[in-house]
Design a protein around this motif. Sequence first.
Motif, PDB file in Angstrom:
ATOM      1  N   GLU A  76      31.677   3.708  45.476  1.00  0.00           N
ATOM      2  CA  GLU A  76      31.638   4.180  43.920  1.00  0.00           C
ATOM      3  C   GLU A  76      30.085   4.129  43.734  1.00  0.00           C
ATOM      4  O   GLU A  76      29.249   3.619  44.260  1.00  0.00           O
ATOM      5  CB  GLU A  76      32.104   2.979  42.862  1.00  0.00           C
ATOM      6  CG  GLU A  76      31.890   3.554  41.586  1.00  0.00           C
ATOM      7  CD  GLU A  76      32.951   2.552  40.596  1.00  0.00           C
ATOM      8  OE1 GLU A  76      33.433   1.473  41.190  1.00  0.00           O
ATOM      9  OE2 GLU A  76      33.120   3.034  39.372  1.00  0.00           O
ATOM     10  N   VAL A  77      29.707   5.254  42.963  1.00  0.00           N
ATOM     11  CA  VAL A  77      28.463   5.393  42.786  1.00  0.00           C
ATOM     12  C   VAL A  77      28.089   5.612  41.031  1.00  0.00           C
ATOM     13  O   VAL A  77      28.955   6.593  40.481  1.00  0.00           O
ATOM     14  CB  VAL A  77      27.618   6.979  43.207  1.00  0.00           C
ATOM     15  CG1 VAL A  77      26.495   6.999  42.704  1.00  0.00           C
ATOM     16  CG2 VAL A  77      28.013   6.839  44.726  1.00  0.00           C
ATOM     17  N   ASP A  78      27.564   4.718  40.490  1.00  0.00           N
ATOM     18  CA  ASP A  78      26.985   4.787  39.106  1.00  0.00           C
ATOM     19  C   ASP A  78      25.802   5.965  39.101  1.00  0.00           C
ATOM     20  O   ASP A  78      24.714   5.949  39.488  1.00  0.00           O
ATOM     21  CB  ASP A  78      26.592   3.634  38.446  1.00  0.00           C
ATOM     22  CG  ASP A  78      25.870   3.735  37.119  1.00  0.00           C
ATOM     23  OD1 ASP A  78      25.426   4.787  36.381  1.00  0.00           O
ATOM     24  OD2 ASP A  78      25.947   2.783  36.365  1.00  0.00           O
ATOM     25  N   VAL A  79      26.207   7.271  38.441  1.00  0.00           N
ATOM     26  CA  VAL A  79      25.372   8.260  38.667  1.00  0.00           C
ATOM     27  C   VAL A  79      24.119   8.062  37.908  1.00  0.00           C
ATOM     28  O   VAL A  79      23.024   8.878  37.860  1.00  0.00           O
ATOM     29  CB  VAL A  79      26.073   9.717  38.510  1.00  0.00           C
ATOM     30  CG1 VAL A  79      26.936   9.762  39.685  1.00  0.00           C
ATOM     31  CG2 VAL A  79      26.815   9.742  37.087  1.00  0.00           C
ATOM     32  N   GLU A  80      24.234   7.403  36.832  1.00  0.00           N
ATOM     33  CA  GLU A  80      22.951   7.229  35.807  1.00  0.00           C
ATOM     34  C   GLU A  80      21.865   6.062  36.470  1.00  0.00           C
ATOM     35  O   GLU A  80      20.552   6.573  36.484  1.00  0.00           O
ATOM     36  CB  GLU A  80      23.394   6.444  34.541  1.00  0.00           C
ATOM     37  CG  GLU A  80      23.965   7.561  33.642  1.00  0.00           C
ATOM     38  CD  GLU A  80      24.302   7.114  32.269  1.00  0.00           C
ATOM     39  OE1 GLU A  80      24.415   6.070  31.923  1.00  0.00           O
ATOM     40  OE2 GLU A  80      24.805   8.014  31.481  1.00  0.00           O
ATOM     41  N   SER A  81      22.386   5.053  36.914  1.00  0.00           N
ATOM     42  CA  SER A  81      21.452   4.135  37.683  1.00  0.00           C
ATOM     43  C   SER A  81      21.215   4.377  39.184  1.00  0.00           C
ATOM     44  O   SER A  81      20.330   3.732  39.746  1.00  0.00           O
ATOM     45  CB  SER A  81      21.854   2.672  37.473  1.00  0.00           C
ATOM     46  OG  SER A  81      23.320   2.462  37.954  1.00  0.00           O
ATOM     47  N   THR A 112      35.577  11.458  43.744  1.00  0.00           N
ATOM     48  CA  THR A 112      36.418  10.395  43.203  1.00  0.00           C
ATOM     49  C   THR A 112      35.653   9.164  43.237  1.00  0.00           C
ATOM     50  O   THR A 112      35.938   8.126  42.254  1.00  0.00           O
ATOM     51  CB  THR A 112      37.720  10.069  44.174  1.00  0.00           C
ATOM     52  OG1 THR A 112      37.311   9.516  45.296  1.00  0.00           O
ATOM     53  CG2 THR A 112      38.602  11.060  44.381  1.00  0.00           C
ATOM     54  N   LYS A 113      34.528   9.371  43.890  1.00  0.00           N
ATOM     55  CA  LYS A 113      33.655   7.815  43.604  1.00  0.00           C
ATOM     56  C   LYS A 113      32.364   7.827  42.567  1.00  0.00           C
ATOM     57  O   LYS A 113      31.644   7.072  42.256  1.00  0.00           O
ATOM     58  CB  LYS A 113      32.672   7.990  44.993  1.00  0.00           C
ATOM     59  CG  LYS A 113      33.575   8.092  46.264  1.00  0.00           C
ATOM     60  CD  LYS A 113      34.321   7.226  46.935  1.00  0.00           C
ATOM     61  CE  LYS A 113      35.138   7.283  47.934  1.00  0.00           C
ATOM     62  NZ  LYS A 113      34.099   7.296  49.333  1.00  0.00           N
ATOM     63  N   GLU A 114      32.447   9.307  41.974  1.00  0.00           N
ATOM     64  CA  GLU A 114      31.289   9.485  40.804  1.00  0.00           C
ATOM     65  C   GLU A 114      31.852   8.794  39.776  1.00  0.00           C
ATOM     66  O   GLU A 114      32.919   8.900  39.161  1.00  0.00           O
ATOM     67  CB  GLU A 114      31.506  10.863  40.704  1.00  0.00           C
ATOM     68  CG  GLU A 114      30.440  11.452  39.587  1.00  0.00           C
ATOM     69  CD  GLU A 114      30.208  12.799  39.342  1.00  0.00           C
ATOM     70  OE1 GLU A 114      30.484  13.767  40.231  1.00  0.00           O
ATOM     71  OE2 GLU A 114      29.833  13.181  38.210  1.00  0.00           O
ATOM     72  N   SER A 115      30.808   7.949  39.000  1.00  0.00           N
ATOM     73  CA  SER A 115      31.137   6.833  38.083  1.00  0.00           C
ATOM     74  C   SER A 115      30.016   6.874  36.972  1.00  0.00           C
ATOM     75  O   SER A 115      29.173   6.987  37.455  1.00  0.00           O
ATOM     76  CB  SER A 115      31.483   5.473  38.756  1.00  0.00           C
ATOM     77  OG  SER A 115      31.711   4.516  37.871  1.00  0.00           O
TER      78      SER A 115
END
Length: 230
Positions: A76-81, A112-115
């Motif tokens: 999972e990847v937090d796209v902001e941080s 699906t990993k974009e969060s």
Amino acid sequence: MRCRAVDNHLKNGLKVGIGSGSTIVFAVQRIAQKGLDVICVPTSFQSKQLIRDNGLRLSDLEECPQLDVTIDGADEVDVESLVLIKGGGAALTQEKIVASASKELIIVADYTKESLDLGQKWTKGLPIEVIPMAYKVVIDKIEKSYKGTAVLRMAKAKAGPVVTDNGNFIIDWIFPAKVGNEKRDIKYWSELNTNIKMITGVVETGLFIGMTSRVYFGQNDGSVTTFPKQ
Ligand SMILES: O=C[C@H](O)[C@H](O)[C@H](O)COP(=O)(O)O
């Protein structure tokens, strides 16, 4: 997106960390297909075999303690941080060591990993590698201090727990969902990571913080999106 990441970040002569998992397989195949002359440092037994099977040059951190770039997958990847959860395949510790030795960490993942909130997409819990004898102590401390549910990861084709490439166990911690407008930014994850790592018996967590330079997400329609946005 694995092709794009390899094409954009790898060239002859680089020392490259090679991640683990299913997505990285395609990136390694692309390196081989292009005939790139790179030195590869693996992050797991699987990764080592992948390098060998594709006829690439295998090395290690003793020979190459400073890497130019590591390419890896994520759960999972937090796209902001750009904070990641990794370790779905129990390879987090070696992956983090190799990433820490690299100037850049490039992530390849599917959409699906974009969060925007870690724990929303990867619902199996934050992987935490622990010394085997400490697993119950660590589980109790995490649940008492930070709530949620922590469980010992059990093997699928073996009786008993998953044993990592380092001979340790994995705890999967389903951490509580965020409350209201609580901000889970890089500072939040950093503090949590430090606190969990301070528990005696914890080897490493699957939180990758401040390491990632670029993420490539393969979309359903074949297009690729990248973060940070260019
Ligand atoms: O422990 C495993 C690694 O962190 C993987 O990179 C991660 O689980 C992503 O794997 P996949 O590309 O198979 O989704």
